[in-house]
Write a protein that holds these residues in place. Sequence first.
Motif, PDB file in Angstrom:
ATOM      1  N   SER A  31     105.798  24.054  83.068  1.00  0.00           N
ATOM      2  CA  SER A  31     105.836  23.509  84.428  1.00  0.00           C
ATOM      3  C   SER A  31     106.827  24.312  85.268  1.00  0.00           C
ATOM      4  CB  SER A  31     106.229  22.034  84.397  1.00  0.00           C
ATOM      5  OG  SER A  31     107.483  21.902  83.784  1.00  0.00           O
ATOM      6  N   TYR A  32     106.618  24.282  86.564  1.00  0.00           N
ATOM      7  CA  TYR A  32     107.418  25.078  87.503  1.00  0.00           C
ATOM      8  C   TYR A  32     107.960  24.169  88.594  1.00  0.00           C
ATOM      9  CZ  TYR A  32     104.739  28.709  85.161  1.00  0.00           C
ATOM     10  OH  TYR A  32     104.173  29.514  84.211  1.00  0.00           O
ATOM     11  N   ASP A  33     108.918  24.711  89.363  1.00  0.00           N
ATOM     12  CA  ASP A  33     109.431  23.979  90.515  1.00  0.00           C
ATOM     13  C   ASP A  33     108.282  23.837  91.523  1.00  0.00           C
ATOM     14  OD1 ASP A  33     110.556  23.158  92.885  1.00  0.00           O
ATOM     15  OD2 ASP A  33     112.311  24.473  92.733  1.00  0.00           O
ATOM     16  N   PRO A  34     107.800  22.604  91.756  1.00  0.00           N
ATOM     17  CA  PRO A  34     106.606  22.447  92.611  1.00  0.00           C
ATOM     18  C   PRO A  34     106.816  22.983  94.025  1.00  0.00           C
ATOM     19  CG  PRO A  34     107.564  20.296  92.017  1.00  0.00           C
ATOM     20  CD  PRO A  34     108.319  21.330  91.249  1.00  0.00           C
ATOM     21  N   ARG A  35     108.081  23.027  94.494  1.00  0.00           N
ATOM     22  CA  ARG A  35     108.323  23.526  95.865  1.00  0.00           C
ATOM     23  C   ARG A  35     107.960  25.001  95.985  1.00  0.00           C
ATOM     24  NH1 ARG A  35     114.387  21.657  95.910  1.00  0.00           N
ATOM     25  NH2 ARG A  35     114.027  22.471  93.835  1.00  0.00           N
ATOM     26  N   LEU A  36     108.121  25.739  94.873  1.00  0.00           N
ATOM     27  CA  LEU A  36     107.824  27.179  94.919  1.00  0.00           C
ATOM     28  C   LEU A  36     106.324  27.453  94.802  1.00  0.00           C
ATOM     29  CD1 LEU A  36     110.724  28.558  92.692  1.00  0.00           C
ATOM     30  CD2 LEU A  36     110.575  28.585  95.181  1.00  0.00           C
ATOM     31  N   LEU A  37     105.573  26.411  94.419  1.00  0.00           N
ATOM     32  CA  LEU A  37     104.120  26.594  94.269  1.00  0.00           C
ATOM     33  C   LEU A  37     103.357  26.157  95.515  1.00  0.00           C
ATOM     34  CD1 LEU A  37     103.589  25.252  90.606  1.00  0.00           C
ATOM     35  CD2 LEU A  37     103.863  27.621  91.332  1.00  0.00           C
TER      36      LEU A  37
END
Length: 353
Positions: A31-37
């Motif tokens: 999972s990733y930082d959703p803000r960067l996606l």
Amino acid sequence: MQNAAILEGAVRDRYTEGARIAKPNLCCPTSYDPRLLEALPKEIIERDYGCGDPSRYVRSGDVVLDLGSGTGKMCYMASQLVGPSGHVIGVDVNDDMLALARKYRNPMAIAFGTRPVDFIKCRIQDLKTDLEQVEKFIASNPITNRDSMARYEDWLRQTPPAVTDGSVDLVISNCVLNLVGKDERQQLIREIHRVLKPGGRVAIADVVSDKEVPQNLQENPDLWADCISGAFQEQEFMRVFTDTGFTDLAFDKWTDEAWQVLEGIEFRSVTLTAVKPVTGPCIYGGKEVIYRGPFSRVHDDDKHEYLRGSRTSVCDKTYQSLLDGPMSQSFIFIGGSNKSTQTPACQPGGDCC
Ligand SMILES: C[S@@+](CC[C@H](N)C(=O)[O-])C[C@H]1O[C@@H](n2cnc3c(N)ncnc32)[C@H](O)[C@@H]1O
């Protein structure tokens, strides 16, 4: 040993397919930082073949190099973090991946107000050779005999490296190093060292195994292309970096639960961080550090010893490397004082590295 060309062919086919059609089960879910996606196109997010999130190590103003950039997801995440003063370069060998990543180069730069990401076609174990330039040269100068071969070799020698020596602040990679053939891994780590600036950092998310992977699994092209059987054995992963001169190594992220278990071998995702040390003389500016504990003493990679609770005199270079390194929270930093010290770790005029 399975022919390296067969494994490389399997990797090429797997990721050509992965660029054309999203393969949700390819590689280890993460999972990733959703803000960067948020601003990233759906077709890029859907084709996520990573196993960790090295974007967490990107700093404003960094020059970042992403090894095996795929559709460019990590590059576009990093681009938002480096900001207008930084720059991001993605390297991949697969034409379909590069085409998809480049499709969004300008729209992403406009959206983020940053310099466009550069995507270069290279094998990550040879960051000197821009394969598109090679293809172009050979198309107009076909190699048909010894003379044309010599002309090609001359041209190659005179062509500047695709990624310049000492030009990168942070090398990141997400689930790619395991795909490089065993015989080329030393060269791969040397290339990472070459392109980094002194003091440059590494943050590599990859799959490791707890035990040595047996030959029969290594020779299976499907398991290799799926980021399983080429996994570095966990200790070996650290060793190749220390052997190449990196310091401050840490398994910064370690997934407790194995992603796969095959023939009793656990495969899991980890993130390894490391630093290319600054070399040169020790300049003594009266700086001190205190190791907070809890251990009675610790040593760094330059064999300096820090006793719990004691002031230790260090040179400016060591002070900076402790301050920037993963152990910074374990130290108290006392800068620029000329007080006498109890336990000098660095000697004035000495050389730590
Ligand atoms: C598992 S995918 C990871 C892609 C991307 N890092 C991500 O997070 O989605 C592996 C990528 O590495 C590329 N690759 C594999 N071996 C490579 C090599 N030796 N040199 C350059 N790229 C390579 C593949 O083409 C593919 O795009």
